[in-house]
Design a protein around this motif. Structure first.
Motif, PDB file in Angstrom:
ATOM      1  N   HIS A   6      38.123   9.994  49.248  1.00  9.16           N
ATOM      2  CA  HIS A   6      38.256   8.608  48.795  1.00  9.16           C
ATOM      3  C   HIS A   6      37.238   8.236  47.719  1.00  9.16           C
ATOM      4  N   SER A   7      36.682   9.228  47.045  1.00  8.54           N
ATOM      5  CA  SER A   7      35.738   8.942  45.955  1.00  8.54           C
ATOM      6  C   SER A   7      35.982   9.806  44.731  1.00  8.54           C
ATOM      7  N   MET A   8      36.693  10.919  44.900  1.00  6.93           N
ATOM      8  CA  MET A   8      36.988  11.778  43.756  1.00  6.93           C
ATOM      9  C   MET A   8      37.762  10.999  42.696  1.00  6.93           C
ATOM     10  N   GLY A   9      37.352  11.167  41.464  1.00  2.00           N
ATOM     11  CA  GLY A   9      38.068  10.576  40.348  1.00  2.00           C
ATOM     12  C   GLY A   9      37.444   9.322  39.791  1.00  2.00           C
ATOM     13  N   PHE A  10      36.733   8.549  40.633  1.00  2.00           N
ATOM     14  CA  PHE A  10      36.234   7.264  40.128  1.00  2.00           C
ATOM     15  C   PHE A  10      34.797   6.930  40.514  1.00  2.00           C
ATOM     16  N   ILE A  11      34.169   7.694  41.405  1.00  2.00           N
ATOM     17  CA  ILE A  11      32.754   7.484  41.714  1.00  2.00           C
ATOM     18  C   ILE A  11      31.954   8.649  41.127  1.00  2.00           C
ATOM     19  N   PHE A  42      29.759  22.688  50.528  1.00  2.00           N
ATOM     20  CA  PHE A  42      31.212  22.647  50.390  1.00  2.00           C
ATOM     21  C   PHE A  42      31.648  21.204  50.137  1.00  2.00           C
ATOM     22  N   ILE A  43      32.580  21.029  49.204  1.00  2.00           N
ATOM     23  CA  ILE A  43      33.196  19.723  48.987  1.00  2.00           C
ATOM     24  C   ILE A  43      34.695  19.853  49.242  1.00  2.00           C
ATOM     25  N   ILE A  44      35.191  18.962  50.102  1.00  2.00           N
ATOM     26  CA  ILE A  44      36.617  18.905  50.416  1.00  2.00           C
ATOM     27  C   ILE A  44      37.218  17.710  49.677  1.00  2.00           C
ATOM     28  N   GLY A  45      38.436  17.878  49.223  1.00  2.00           N
ATOM     29  CA  GLY A  45      39.121  16.767  48.573  1.00  2.00           C
ATOM     30  C   GLY A  45      40.614  16.870  48.752  1.00  2.00           C
ATOM     31  N   PHE A  59      44.650  15.873  46.845  1.00  2.39           N
ATOM     32  CA  PHE A  59      45.415  15.482  45.656  1.00  2.39           C
ATOM     33  C   PHE A  59      46.206  14.192  45.897  1.00  2.39           C
ATOM     34  N   SER A  60      46.220  13.704  47.135  1.00  8.46           N
ATOM     35  CA  SER A  60      47.099  12.583  47.481  1.00  8.46           C
ATOM     36  C   SER A  60      46.465  11.218  47.238  1.00  8.46           C
ATOM     37  N   LYS A  61      45.268  11.198  46.673  1.00  4.61           N
ATOM     38  CA  LYS A  61      44.629   9.925  46.340  1.00  4.61           C
ATOM     39  C   LYS A  61      44.568   9.795  44.811  1.00  4.61           C
ATOM     40  N   SER A  62      43.397  10.017  44.222  1.00  6.19           N
ATOM     41  CA  SER A  62      43.239   9.810  42.781  1.00  6.19           C
ATOM     42  C   SER A  62      44.086  10.751  41.929  1.00  6.19           C
ATOM     43  N   VAL A  63      44.359  11.957  42.423  1.00  7.61           N
ATOM     44  CA  VAL A  63      45.128  12.923  41.637  1.00  7.61           C
ATOM     45  C   VAL A  63      46.598  12.516  41.564  1.00  7.61           C
ATOM     46  N   GLY A  64      47.087  11.836  42.589  1.00  8.25           N
ATOM     47  CA  GLY A  64      48.411  11.242  42.515  1.00  8.25           C
ATOM     48  C   GLY A  64      49.572  12.117  42.944  1.00  8.25           C
ATOM     49  N   THR A  65      49.304  13.198  43.672  1.00  4.24           N
ATOM     50  CA  THR A  65      50.404  14.032  44.170  1.00  4.24           C
ATOM     51  C   THR A  65      50.078  14.412  45.618  1.00  4.24           C
ATOM     52  N   VAL A  66      50.258  15.656  46.021  1.00  4.79           N
ATOM     53  CA  VAL A  66      49.941  16.060  47.387  1.00  4.79           C
ATOM     54  C   VAL A  66      49.262  17.421  47.356  1.00  4.79           C
ATOM     55  N   LEU A  69      30.108  15.266  56.458  1.00  4.83           N
ATOM     56  CA  LEU A  69      29.964  13.873  56.052  1.00  4.83           C
ATOM     57  C   LEU A  69      31.140  13.478  55.167  1.00  4.83           C
ATOM     58  N   GLU A  70      31.334  12.194  55.000  1.00  4.30           N
ATOM     59  CA  GLU A  70      32.334  11.688  54.058  1.00  4.30           C
ATOM     60  C   GLU A  70      31.623  10.836  53.015  1.00  4.30           C
ATOM     61  N   GLY A  71      32.051  10.963  51.752  1.00  3.13           N
ATOM     62  CA  GLY A  71      31.446  10.157  50.708  1.00  3.13           C
ATOM     63  C   GLY A  71      31.773   8.692  50.894  1.00  3.13           C
ATOM     64  N   VAL A  72      33.075   8.400  51.061  1.00  3.94           N
ATOM     65  CA  VAL A  72      33.560   7.052  51.341  1.00  3.94           C
ATOM     66  C   VAL A  72      34.391   7.110  52.616  1.00  3.94           C
ATOM     67  N   TYR A  73      34.116   6.202  53.536  1.00 10.12           N
ATOM     68  CA  TYR A  73      34.874   6.163  54.792  1.00 10.12           C
ATOM     69  C   TYR A  73      36.103   5.280  54.601  1.00 10.12           C
ATOM     70  N   SER A  74      37.260   5.828  54.996  1.00 11.47           N
ATOM     71  CA  SER A  74      38.544   5.283  54.558  1.00 11.47           C
ATOM     72  C   SER A  74      38.932   3.967  55.195  1.00 11.47           C
ATOM     73  N   MET A  75      38.333   3.583  56.307  1.00  9.89           N
ATOM     74  CA  MET A  75      38.725   2.333  56.945  1.00  9.89           C
ATOM     75  C   MET A  75      37.974   1.135  56.367  1.00  9.89           C
ATOM     76  N   LEU A  76      36.659   1.204  56.337  1.00 15.34           N
ATOM     77  CA  LEU A  76      35.860   0.077  55.839  1.00 15.34           C
ATOM     78  C   LEU A  76      35.540   0.197  54.357  1.00 15.34           C
ATOM     79  N   GLY A  77      35.716   1.391  53.790  1.00 17.42           N
ATOM     80  CA  GLY A  77      35.414   1.581  52.380  1.00 17.42           C
ATOM     81  C   GLY A  77      33.930   1.652  52.086  1.00 17.42           C
ATOM     82  N   ASP A  78      33.112   1.938  53.101  1.00 12.28           N
ATOM     83  CA  ASP A  78      31.670   2.000  52.896  1.00 12.28           C
ATOM     84  C   ASP A  78      31.237   3.397  52.489  1.00 12.28           C
ATOM     85  N   VAL A  79      30.144   3.457  51.736  1.00 12.32           N
ATOM     86  CA  VAL A  79      29.629   4.699  51.173  1.00 12.32           C
ATOM     87  C   VAL A  79      28.518   5.254  52.058  1.00 12.32           C
TER      88      VAL A  79
END
Length: 400
Positions: free
Chosen positions: A214-219, A238-241, A243-250, A181-191
């Motif tokens: 698309h939710s790590m760091g702020f949700i 398992f949680i996958i995440g 660094f290229s979004k909220s963490v700000g690197t890759v 599953l995905e916490g936030v879906y990246s196209m529509l931004g729905d949870v």
């Protein structure tokens, strides 16, 4: 000779037709200078960035940048090796320690990209005799992970709990099952309704993996994502995440409490056969992750920005991907690719960069303009963004 690229001729023709109108290539924009997390110079013009996934604005954080420079001086530019050979430096261990602390979990494993994290973990967990049950709108890296592991794919209708439960009940009880599953879906931004989905998955004897890119760091109270916000983080395997979004690197990662987790370092091909992240990158990631632990004020501001932009666009008359703001992503639905491309160009001319998203990346074949807000966007910038949407929308006929 049979041209193996001939199958892409329709896409080539479509692209050439669009560009022949004078459109700037929306998939080849060059940022000549980046001044901050929210402003860059594009085509010589000051441009507000609203399509970068830089959710928490960490790319220019002074402590993060300083950590990267220090690691570059002390450890050099790269590792030139895999994590299981010469590619594990002290910085990689420190980064994994920061992730364990951030998520309050026992294990953490860092990959060279978020794509590789999904590719590696999914393909290693689920083989040819196992089933991966996934949302039909899942990210390409999830589908590719299933393909690499040769797992049986069972897709269900987007965010539909009943459809997931029905699919699970049809599968043989004795087979291995992984629900992705995905916490936030990246196209529509729905949870995703993770609370209900995790419950039906566990009842069916399936393991659960959640991509929180698309939710790590702020949700969530601690920024751990939708699983935390909905109270099911302890039930997820398992949680996958990334660094290229909220963490700000890759980079990418997987965290887990599974007691056998560490064996994945020896059997996960995209981890074993890939060079590790450069020391400067893991240093910036470690510093950023530790600062995100105390990012409550930035999280609150980002959520307010999302509400303000969503409400303003709705009031202007745009069709949005969600009825209410659910994340830092706001999708503006376009009637077709040509109109979407024209609107994208008009916004760029006004000094605003967003993402033009088209099939097959988008759900149900739609074209949309994807806006991703940053915690560093000021209230004044959000007002400026709305003004630019109003001008571009009227010029292209998207709104009256």
């Amino acid at each position: 000779m049979n041209d193996l690229l001939a199958k892409f001729d329709p896409i080539i023709e479509q692209r050439e037709t669009l560009l022949s109108t004078g459109l700037t290539d929306p998939f080849g924009l060059v940022m000549e200078r980046v001044e901050s997390p929210t402003v860059a110079i594009c085509n010589g013009n000051r441009t507000i960035l609203l399509g970068t996934y830089n959710y928490m604005g960490m790319t220019f954080d002074a402590d993060v940048v300083a950590a990267g420079k220090k690691a570059l001086d002390e450890f050099g530019s790269g590792t030139t090796g895999s994590r299981v050979l010469n590619g594990t430096y002290q910085g990689h261990k420190e980064c994994e320690a920061a992730l364990r602390e951030f998520y309050a979990m026992d294990h953490a494993m860092v990959f060279s990209t978020g794509y590789q994290a999904n590719l590696g973990i999914i393909s290693t967990l689920a083989g040819k005799d196992d089933y991966v049950i996934l949302d039909v709108d899942s990210h390409a890296s999830i589908y590719d992970g299933c393909a690499l592991g040769n797992a049986q794919i069972v897709a269900f209708r987007h965010n539909d709990v009943d459809a997931l439960e029905k699919r699970l009940k049809r599968l043989p009880q004795e087979t291995g099952k992984l629900v992705v599953l995905e916490g936030v879906y990246s196209m529509l931004g729905d949870v995703a309704p993770l609370k209900e989905m995790v419950a039906v998955s566990k009842a069916a004897g399936a393991m659960v993996l959640v991509d929180e890119a698309h939710s790590m760091g702020f949700i969530g109270e601690n920024g751990r994502g939708v699983a935390e916000a909905q109270g099911v983080i302890d039930d997820v395997d398992f949680i996958i995440g990334t660094f290229s979004k909220s963490v700000g690197t890759v980079g990418g990662f997987c965290v887990s409490n599974h007691p056998k987790f560490e064996i994945l370092r020896l059997v996960c091909r995209p981890y074993v056969f890939t060079a590790s992240l450069p020391p400067s990158v893991v240093a910036t990631a470690t510093t950023s992750i530790r600062k995100l632990m105390h990012g409550g004020n930035k999280r609150a501001h980002l959520i307010e920005n999302s509400k303000r932009l969503h409400g303003g666009l709705k009031e202007l008359g745009f069709t949005l991907g969600t009825d209410q703001p659910q994340s830092a992503i706001i999708a503006v639905i376009m009637p077709d690719l040509e109109t979407g491309a024209a609107m994208w160009q008009a916004l760029l001319n006004e000094g605003l960069y967003v993402n033009l998203a088209r099939p097959p990346a988008t759900p149900a074949g739609m074209t949309l303009l994807r806006c991703s807000l940053c915690a560093e966007h000021s209230t004044e910038q959000v007002a400026e963004i709305l003004g630019k949407f109003a001008i571009a929308g009227r010029a292209t006929g998207c709104i009256a």
